[in-house]
Design a protein around this motif. Structure first.
Motif: not given
Length: 233
Positions: A116-124, A174-181
């Motif tokens: 899920r993280a990688v699909a969202d553009g994050a590193a895991y 976390l992805s950029n969107g998650q970090i933003a939130r």
């Protein structure tokens, strides 16, 4: 829907990965391969969001396949499956652009969270992988563990306070969107911070930045919503 390809030369491992990922209604397995060459061709054909690759496969191995996938289909994120004792391979895959690293003997929840993280553009990086990478670097002439931690903290010290906050969450997958939130920022602002972080740390990708975060000891808990893994989109 997160479309996923699985590649492993062991049918039982592929079946296990498929069974775990199939428990998530947002994940669809679109193809399976038994070696790296087939994995690359199937990624070209199906364009999945994520390719889950075993590091060691006959013929074209997972590291070579990951590099080719990143060149041919840059929109597909790569998650590497590894076992203990493959630390050199992990470092090679890290340099090749893989975004996720998981131990085969890890918890099923980690596999779902990583995809899920990688699909969202994050590193895991699974915590076990991160710990082994840091330990391996210190044991192979890359400096003592204490020395590397000190060097990582010095590198992180060159970041702004906000960039350190972003790096801590980046290191937790976390992805950029998650970090933003989490930080109450606009996603574009987080993206700009990430670009600046990579440049200041002198690394090429988010996974490498995550290693620095782990070395410096500044990662933050992902804190997923109840009942959902940390890679929630």
């Amino acid at each position: 829907m997160i479309r996923v390809l699985i590649a492993d030369d062991e049918p039982m491992i592929r079946a296990g990965v498929r069974a775990v990922l199939s428990t998530d209604p947002d994940i669809e397995i679109v193809a399976e391969a038994s070696d790296g060459r087939d994995a690359v061709e199937l990624v070209r054909r199906h364009r999945p969001a994520v390719a889950v690759l075993d590091i060691r496969m006959p013929g074209t191995n997972g590291i070579e396949a990951a590099a080719e996938i990143r060149r041919a289909v840059p929109g597909t994120g790569v998650v590497m499956l590894t076992t203990f004792g493959e630390d050199d391979y992990i470092l090679q895959a890290l340099g090749g652009g893989a975004a996720g690293f998981l131990i085969k003997s890890g918890e099923p929840e980690e596999l779902i969270a990583g995809v899920r993280a990688v699909a969202d553009g994050a590193a895991y990086l699974s915590p076990k992988v991160a710990a082994r990478v840091v330990a391996h670097l210190s044991a192979t002439g890359a400096g003592s563990l204490a020395g590397r931690r000190s060097a990582a903290r010095e590198r992180v010290g060159a970041l702004t306070a906000r960039e350190r906050d972003v790096l801590a969450f980046l290191g937790s997958g976390l992805s950029n969107g998650q970090i933003a939130r989490r930080l109450h920022l606009v996603e574009g602002t987080v993206k700009a911070h990430v670009s600046s972080i990579l440049a200041r740390l002198g690394v090429d990708n988010r996974a490498a930045a995550a290693v620095v975060a782990h070395e410096a000891g500044i990662t933050a808990p992902a804190q997923p919503p109840p009942g959902r893994p940390s890679g929630e989109r």
